[in-house]
Design an enzyme around this catalytic site. Sequence first.
Site: not given
Ligand code: TTP
Ligand code: MG
Length: 405
Positions: A9, A103-104
Amino acid sequence: MSKIILCVDMDAFFASVEQRTRPYLKGKPIAVIGSAKRTVITTASYEARAYGVKTGMNIYEGKKVCPQLILVIGDNEKYAYTCMELERIYLTFTPDVEVYSIDEAFLDITKSHHLFGNPETVGIAIKKAVKDRFGITCTIGIGPNKLIAKLASDVQKPDGLKWIKPEDVKDTIKDLPVKELWGIGQKISAILGTMGIRTCGKLGQTPLSVLRNRFGIIGMRLKAMGLGLDDSPVNREEEEPKSIGHSMTLPRDIWEREEIEAYLLRLSEMVGRRARKNGFIGKVISLVIRYPDFETFSKQKTLNDFTNDTHVIYWNVMDIINSIRFRDKVRLLGVSLSTLTRDPLQLSLFKESRRRKSLLQTMDRINDRYGDFTLIWGSYKIQEVDSGVISPAWRPSGVRCVNFK
Ligand code: TTP
Ligand code: MG
């Protein structure tokens, strides 16, 4: 033999990509937003999170907790490109890769990890490959299944690596609140709460019959989750979609009938086109409406025949909307097509229908090449087209690969 699954992630994904591509943002509190007037924060850099900036806040809320917050308009192309390239990196470690969201990803390294050393070595090597290629960090969880790997990936954010070994699963999740488990949403955790089941340990001990009585078939899955078990495979192919939908927050709240209709045509076209591109037809059409106070409701209509024709979708959406009395202006509109099946691509016996199908295919081809709405239906009249933020559910291929240009 137990499987070895990795969940990778990215950390603050959109924000990290922006900080990497615009070095003056490095080390600063930034938030990535959409270009629409009433956008929300999709993610914030860890520097901004330290002030309490959170995903889903609007710009004013973000600035209130962090006045020096730098707002950056997201660039969907960059994130989609990075997502595709990340998949290529993962594929150098194992062929069993499932890009789960933008992103996962899950990687099954059961058969391949010995080529690199132990599972931890693989995790370290992936983190290095990602950093070398993109200058961004990620967090990796390792476990005997996807459920535990996902849980492990949440433990040491950011830039972490956590391995929950099979023998440690029971102790790790014993006191974990059930809502922390991937797949248990608010609704299920609230029901479990009323049954006195708050921790995974308790969930695992609850007799299957009790869970089956309350949740039906899902009861079995819940029991397994409470025991830290999950036999779902890491799939390269995405499962069949249940629905295809698009929604948009409008640039301003509107009453005007003509404007609402124009947005609905646009949404119907987005839905129809995605269904056609992926070879699906659907039988249920839904309209979603959100009022300015955020009350949201949806209404459905079941058709006699399956379709993916923009105008059939649109006409039925219009039927639905004609049956609704608005109590306020509209903030968000959404259209979706569900009860999907594969389009058998049968040539229709009716000439008109055949002509329309080939017209739709031609429009789709041009739009695919030059971006959405290069070619549009005559009655489609929207001046202001905001580019939305790419959905986190975006994937490099399949039905969730939406053209966002
Ligand atoms: P996430 O993996 O939930 O968040 P993140 O990568 O920004 O942070 P973390 O370090 O906690 O993993 O989401 C991945 C991407 O998806 C994030 O960068 C932006 C996008 N996103 C949205 O557009 N809307 C949303 O509601 C969420 C949760 C994420
Ligand atoms: Mg993330």
